[in-house]
Design an enzyme around this catalytic site. Structure first.
Site, mmCIF file in Angstrom:
data_model
loop_
_atom_site.group_PDB
_atom_site.id
_atom_site.type_symbol
_atom_site.label_atom_id
_atom_site.label_comp_id
_atom_site.label_asym_id
_atom_site.label_seq_id
_atom_site.Cartn_x
_atom_site.Cartn_y
_atom_site.Cartn_z
ATOM 1 N N GLY A 40 -9.490 7.587 28.749
ATOM 2 C CA GLY A 40 -8.810 7.674 27.470
ATOM 3 C C GLY A 40 -9.060 6.409 26.678
ATOM 4 O O GLY A 40 -9.683 6.418 25.623
ATOM 5 N N ASP A 78 -3.583 20.405 32.696
ATOM 6 C CA ASP A 78 -3.138 19.123 32.182
ATOM 7 C C ASP A 78 -1.640 18.986 32.417
ATOM 8 O O ASP A 78 -0.831 19.352 31.585
ATOM 9 C CB ASP A 78 -3.460 19.149 30.676
ATOM 10 C CG ASP A 78 -3.237 17.839 29.984
ATOM 11 O OD1 ASP A 78 -3.525 16.806 30.574
ATOM 12 O OD2 ASP A 78 -2.778 17.874 28.829
ATOM 13 N N GLU A 120 -12.215 -14.999 42.069
ATOM 14 C CA GLU A 120 -13.512 -15.680 42.066
ATOM 15 C C GLU A 120 -14.637 -14.796 41.521
ATOM 16 O O GLU A 120 -15.603 -15.294 40.943
ATOM 17 C CB GLU A 120 -13.848 -16.124 43.500
ATOM 18 C CG GLU A 120 -15.056 -17.018 43.588
ATOM 19 C CD GLU A 120 -15.310 -17.432 45.026
ATOM 20 O OE1 GLU A 120 -14.518 -18.221 45.565
ATOM 21 O OE2 GLU A 120 -16.303 -16.953 45.600
ATOM 22 N N GLU A 136 7.156 8.829 29.620
ATOM 23 C CA GLU A 136 6.384 8.211 30.700
ATOM 24 C C GLU A 136 5.067 7.663 30.164
ATOM 25 O O GLU A 136 4.050 7.625 30.867
ATOM 26 C CB GLU A 136 6.136 9.217 31.839
ATOM 27 C CG GLU A 136 7.412 9.564 32.588
ATOM 28 C CD GLU A 136 7.210 10.535 33.738
ATOM 29 O OE1 GLU A 136 6.069 10.676 34.219
ATOM 30 O OE2 GLU A 136 8.204 11.158 34.153
ATOM 31 N N ALA A 145 1.312 16.266 34.558
ATOM 32 C CA ALA A 145 1.410 14.966 35.223
ATOM 33 C C ALA A 145 1.530 15.102 36.740
ATOM 34 O O ALA A 145 1.049 14.256 37.485
ATOM 35 C CB ALA A 145 2.611 14.200 34.667
ATOM 36 N N ARG A 195 5.680 25.953 22.990
ATOM 37 C CA ARG A 195 6.943 26.345 23.626
ATOM 38 C C ARG A 195 6.943 26.046 25.117
ATOM 39 O O ARG A 195 7.986 25.957 25.747
ATOM 40 C CB ARG A 195 7.243 27.815 23.345
ATOM 41 C CG ARG A 195 6.291 28.800 23.964
ATOM 42 C CD ARG A 195 6.465 30.162 23.295
ATOM 43 N NE ARG A 195 5.406 31.071 23.663
ATOM 44 C CZ ARG A 195 5.491 31.912 24.679
ATOM 45 N NH1 ARG A 195 6.556 31.933 25.429
ATOM 46 N NH2 ARG A 195 4.485 32.725 24.946
ATOM 47 N N MET A 208 0.271 10.752 26.456
ATOM 48 C CA MET A 208 0.711 12.093 26.073
ATOM 49 C C MET A 208 2.169 12.330 26.448
ATOM 50 O O MET A 208 2.761 13.322 26.045
ATOM 51 C CB MET A 208 -0.210 13.137 26.704
ATOM 52 C CG MET A 208 -1.610 13.095 26.111
ATOM 53 S SD MET A 208 -1.600 13.371 24.331
ATOM 54 C CE MET A 208 -1.474 15.154 24.311
ATOM 55 N N CYS A 258 0.109 4.625 30.677
ATOM 56 C CA CYS A 258 1.082 5.286 31.556
ATOM 57 C C CYS A 258 2.238 4.361 31.857
ATOM 58 O O CYS A 258 2.033 3.188 32.172
ATOM 59 C CB CYS A 258 0.454 5.639 32.904
ATOM 60 S SG CYS A 258 -0.845 6.846 32.784
ATOM 61 N N TYR A 273 -3.544 4.422 19.911
ATOM 62 C CA TYR A 273 -3.736 5.075 21.211
ATOM 63 C C TYR A 273 -2.364 5.239 21.850
ATOM 64 O O TYR A 273 -1.563 4.298 21.838
ATOM 65 C CB TYR A 273 -4.650 4.222 22.105
ATOM 66 C CG TYR A 273 -4.943 4.844 23.464
ATOM 67 C CD1 TYR A 273 -5.222 6.201 23.581
ATOM 68 C CD2 TYR A 273 -4.937 4.074 24.624
ATOM 69 C CE1 TYR A 273 -5.491 6.777 24.809
ATOM 70 C CE2 TYR A 273 -5.218 4.639 25.860
ATOM 71 C CZ TYR A 273 -5.486 5.991 25.946
ATOM 72 O OH TYR A 273 -5.751 6.565 27.167
ATOM 73 N N ARG A 274 -2.091 6.428 22.376
ATOM 74 C CA ARG A 274 -0.770 6.645 22.973
ATOM 75 C C ARG A 274 -0.855 7.604 24.145
ATOM 76 O O ARG A 274 -1.736 8.472 24.211
ATOM 77 C CB ARG A 274 0.198 7.196 21.925
ATOM 78 C CG ARG A 274 -0.147 8.596 21.434
ATOM 79 C CD ARG A 274 0.823 9.025 20.340
ATOM 80 N NE ARG A 274 0.582 10.396 19.889
ATOM 81 C CZ ARG A 274 1.197 10.942 18.855
ATOM 82 N NH1 ARG A 274 2.052 10.234 18.136
ATOM 83 N NH2 ARG A 274 0.960 12.189 18.521
HETATM 84 P P1 XMP Z 1 -6.832 5.468 30.568
HETATM 85 O O1 XMP Z 1 -6.584 4.337 31.504
HETATM 86 O O2 XMP Z 1 -8.262 5.901 30.564
HETATM 87 O O3 XMP Z 1 -5.979 6.700 31.153
HETATM 88 O O4 XMP Z 1 -6.334 5.170 29.199
HETATM 89 C C1 XMP Z 1 -6.026 7.990 30.591
HETATM 90 C C2 XMP Z 1 -5.288 8.972 31.479
HETATM 91 O O5 XMP Z 1 -3.892 8.660 31.544
HETATM 92 C C3 XMP Z 1 -3.156 9.852 31.797
HETATM 93 N N1 XMP Z 1 -2.084 9.923 30.800
HETATM 94 C C4 XMP Z 1 -0.806 9.584 31.024
HETATM 95 N N2 XMP Z 1 -0.171 9.191 32.144
HETATM 96 N N3 XMP Z 1 1.841 8.950 30.918
HETATM 97 C C5 XMP Z 1 1.173 8.894 32.105
HETATM 98 O O6 XMP Z 1 1.756 8.544 33.123
HETATM 99 C C6 XMP Z 1 1.275 9.359 29.744
HETATM 100 O O7 XMP Z 1 1.925 9.402 28.710
HETATM 101 C C7 XMP Z 1 -0.116 9.687 29.815
HETATM 102 N N4 XMP Z 1 -0.986 10.139 28.877
HETATM 103 C C8 XMP Z 1 -2.182 10.261 29.509
HETATM 104 C C9 XMP Z 1 -4.120 11.008 31.699
HETATM 105 O O8 XMP Z 1 -4.429 11.403 33.002
HETATM 106 C C10 XMP Z 1 -5.303 10.397 30.973
HETATM 107 O O9 XMP Z 1 -6.506 11.063 31.223
#
Ligand code: XMP
Length: 432
Positions: A320, A202, A424, A371, A204, A361, A347, A260, A344-345
């Protein structure tokens, strides 16, 4: 991606709305489409949906609910590793029956010719089954009985329609995934020891030499499947597999997620549809087409997007937002006016990063810039409804594509739509 284009400027980053599924000759009716698939080399599911490892999406309740319904969840890592391991153990210890979600009650005397789905819980209502289906609902005399009756009825009607095949391991226990940083080998080991069935790396931007070297060590330290991500380009996949050939799945998509802001803050993005196609192309070049499952991650809003991702080459779809509003996601229901919402936020949003700095850590390796964004999504009730709608929509989509299952969907066709075409093919010229 075009290799020789000047600065890559000829490269087209197509996303879900840029394409449509071309109808193809179908040999089956939509309800006969088989959605069984893999999320990694050894993890099989009957429904191709995976919930994101995010602290407003997947903890043990979501993971258990999805596995009971034939999908799977990945428990987030925004908590101390011992707590994440404990959550994995909870899921592994739960009953795999989807009916465990239905409120239960003790069967009163005189009803012994009926079988009751579940017994013994003080939930207030139960569904009574006899030969040929539901015989009725039992309600306990309690002030809140109506709530439980509604819930029992709601859940059982969906379960009867879906008849889910739970996602279970060889011992009949629910399957659960857990997220891990590529640098946190200790956490990976502990999660494996606690019974996690697969790990999802996990980060980015996995296409980074430090992250890849650590991933190469991590995959050797555990014997369960490791899904690697996130990646966006063909080169990213080739470099990952050349360093860590044991990788058992690819998590594809950069910056498409609904929360994102990477594309905005850092200007970097590979929309999920393109990222999946890039991975499929890399695997093709390596002679591994179809051998390492691709998970499409980010930006999937509905079954149509999921179908496009699958036709592009994905085996499963991670989401998500689609799951964040469910009852089973962590976080409270929040009332705004007469509507209910759930938080919803991202990560990489401020709130999520603050929590991570406090518990992990390895977050030192993480960037300090935000981001991701934080907000609310509509409350959607028990996740069974969302999953049912996604699965039924996906079957319909594959029916149009002429595909009877996920593997044959990879041979179906997508076509680009023009901006006017894109307008359309949605409802238009009507007051909704
Ligand atoms: P959806 O569109 O399903 O996307 O809500 C979920 C996916 O977004 C990624 N993710 C992030 N990408 N900043 C990012 O650029 C973030 O803070 C963030 N949090 C999650 C992740 O791949 C997730 O599965």
């Amino acid at each position: 991606m075009e290799e020789n284009s000047y600065h890559g400027i000829d490269t087209l980053l197509l996303t879900f709305d840029d394409v449509a599924i071309l109808p193809g000759l179908s040999t089956v009716e939509p309800h006969d489409v088989d959605l069984a698939t893999k999320v990694s080399k050894r993890i099989f599911v009957s429904t191709p949906f995976v919930s994101s490892p995010m602290d407003t999406v997947t903890e043990w309740r979501m993971a258990a609910a999805l596995a009971r319904l034939g999908a799977v969840g990945v428990i987030h890592r925004n908590m101390p590793r011992e707590e994440q391991a404990r959550q994995v153990r909870i899921v592994k210890g739960l009953s795999p029956s989807p009916w465990s979600e239905v409120p239960r009650i003790k069967l009163p005397d005189g009803l012994d010719n009926y079988s009751l789905i579940m017994e013994e819980v003080e939930a207030g209502a139960a569904v009574v089954f006899g030969a040929g289906g539901i015989k009725g609902y039992l309600v306990l005399e309690r002030p809140d009985a109506q709530f439980w009756l509604d819930k029992a009825r709601y859940l059982s009607l969906y379960l009867l329609r879906i008849r889910p095949l739970p996602t279970i391991d060889g011992d009949g226990r629910l399957i659960v995934g857990a997220a891990v940083s590529p640098f946190d080998i200790e956490r990976a080991r502990l999660l494996e020891k606690s019974g996690a069935d697969f790990l999802v790396v996990d980060v980015a931007h996995l296409h980074n030499t430090n992250a890849l070297s650590s991933l190469a060590r991590l995959v050797k330290e555990v014997s369960i499947d490791v899904v690697a991500g996130n990646l966006g380009t063909k080169e990213g996949v080739l470099d990952t597999l050349s360093r860590a050939e044991e990788v058992a799945g690819l998590r594809m998509g950069i910056s498409s997620g609904s929360i994102c802001s990477t594309g905005e803050v850092a200007g970097a993005a590979v929309p999920t549809l393109t990222a999946v196609m890039n991975a499929a192309q890399a695997l093709e070049e390596l002679g591994l087409a179809g051998r390492i499952p691709i998970i499409a991650d980010g930006g999937v809003r509905n079954a149509g997007d999921a179908a496009k991702a699958i036709i592009a080459g994905a085996s499963a779809v991670m989401g998500g937002r689609i799951f964040a509003g469910a009852e089973e996601s962590p976080g409270p229901r929040i009332r705004v006016g007469d509507r209910l919402y759930k938080p919803y936020r991202g990560m990489a949003s401020r709130g999520a990063m603050e929590r991570r700095f406090a518990v992990d850590r390895y977050s030192r390796q993480a960037k300090a810039v935000e981001e991701g964004v934080e907000g609310l999504v509509p409350y959607t009730g028990p996740v069974v409804k969302t999953l049912y709608e996604l699965a039924e929509g996906l079957k319909a989509a594959l029916g149009y594509a002429g595909a009877q299952d996920i593997i044959s969907a990879w041979r179906a066709r997508l076509a680009r739509v023009t901006p006017s075409g894109s307008r359309e093919i949605k409802p238009h010229d009507i007051l909704l």
